[in-house]
Design an enzyme around this catalytic site. Structure first.
Site, PDB file in Angstrom:
ATOM      1  CB  SER A   8       8.882   0.991 -15.245  1.00 24.13           C
ATOM      2  OG  SER A   8       9.225   1.185 -13.884  1.00 24.13           O
ATOM      3  CG  HIS A  32       6.137   4.504 -15.203  1.00 25.35           C
ATOM      4  ND1 HIS A  32       4.911   5.112 -15.224  1.00 25.35           N
ATOM      5  CD2 HIS A  32       6.174   3.760 -14.068  1.00 25.35           C
ATOM      6  CE1 HIS A  32       4.224   4.753 -14.151  1.00 25.35           C
ATOM      7  NE2 HIS A  32       4.980   3.935 -13.423  1.00 25.35           N
ATOM      8  CG  ASP A  34       7.405   2.745 -10.765  1.00 25.39           C
ATOM      9  OD1 ASP A  34       6.189   3.021 -10.791  1.00 25.39           O
ATOM     10  OD2 ASP A  34       7.948   1.984 -11.580  1.00 25.39           O
ATOM     11  CG  HIS A  65       3.087   5.227 -10.338  1.00 23.07           C
ATOM     12  ND1 HIS A  65       3.119   3.867 -10.578  1.00 23.07           N
ATOM     13  CD2 HIS A  65       2.073   5.427  -9.463  1.00 23.07           C
ATOM     14  CE1 HIS A  65       2.171   3.291  -9.876  1.00 23.07           C
ATOM     15  NE2 HIS A  65       1.527   4.204  -9.188  1.00 23.07           N
ATOM     16  CG  MET A  67       3.218   3.611  -6.226  1.00 23.40           C
ATOM     17  SD  MET A  67       3.853   2.052  -6.861  1.00 23.40           S
ATOM     18  CE  MET A  67       5.176   2.690  -7.918  1.00 23.40           C
ATOM     19  CG  MET A 136      -1.196   0.027  -9.191  1.00 26.16           C
ATOM     20  SD  MET A 136       0.364   0.396 -10.020  1.00 26.16           S
ATOM     21  CE  MET A 136       1.387  -1.008  -9.547  1.00 26.16           C
TER      22      MET A 136
END
Length: 227
Positions: A8, A32, A34, A65, A67, A136
């Site tokens: 990440s 990854h 975020d 990802h 969020m 998560m």
């Protein structure tokens, strides 16, 4: 089912993202990313323009990802930009089936993320719409948090649901994944591992990824769910 590693960049140096991506390119399967909007989670990271730029500077497929609030509106654009996987959160999506199908129709894998206190069972019927289910293992929003062991029983239940359905759905864990926790995740059923601090705080990020992969592979080989 092969172990896959997704470092990440939340824990990377944002001023050197291309270099940080290159540091793990020979060891990782995914990068990854975020995406946080300061609404769904109390943090603000990066968005679509940065993803578009990063795609020009790394050969690793991007695992985005999201969020964010209103992923139904924004998620397809990440797939259209070239992200190979786009994950939306169950808690934020108003039309998950439509959005997951739009992600797939744009040529990406579609993922659904759930927070630590969100049960997995209500989403069993969505498994045919998914390529990956993300659990998560910390509260979303910040890197470097301690791993929540309370998620492991849910991960085992998720693996049972996927196996019972005969679905080809990857199970990803994100949060607090390290050499101290990755074996527990693999034993419980995870096969895709997001690691941020454990990779980018290491002197050699690629070596850290390889070490984590080895531990996960060993645990997977002896896991009961593989029988």
């Amino acid at each position: 089912m092969a172990v896959q590693m997704a470092p990440s960049i939340l824990s990377a140096d944002f001023a050197r993202l291309a270099d940080e991506a290159g540091a793990v390119s020979g060891a990782a399967d995914w990068l990854h990313v975020d995406v946080m909007d300061y609404h769904f989670v109390p943090n603000l990271t990066l968005g679509l323009p940065v993803v578009q730029s990063l795609l020009k500077h790394t050969g690793l497929p991007l695992d985005c990802h999201l969020m964010i609030d209103d992923p139904d509106r924004w998620a397809p654009a990440y797939a259209e930009a070239g992200a190979r996987n786009v994950t939306i959160h169950a808690e934020a999506a108003q039309s998950p089936v439509r959005t997951l199908r739009m992600i797939r129709s744009a040529g990406s894998r579609a993922g659904l993320g759930i927070n630590p206190t969100t049960p997995v069972e209500p989403y069993e019927d969505l498994l045919p719409e998914l390529d990956m289910l993300l659990l998560m293992t910390v509260e979303p929003g910040f890197g470097g948090q301690p791993f929540l062991d309370m998620v492991l029983p849910k991960l085992r239940r998720a693996r049972e649901l996927v196996s019972r359905r005969g679905a080809e759905v990857w199970l990803q864990v994100d949060g607090g994944v390290s050499e101290e926790t990755i074996e527990r995740c693999a034993d419980a059923g995870a096969d895709v591992f997001v690691a941020g601090s454990a990779v980018y705080s290491a002197d050699d990020p690629a070596a850290a990824v390889r070490s984590l992969r080895s531990l996960a592979e060993q645990a997977t080989a002896r896991a009961a769910w593989r029988a």
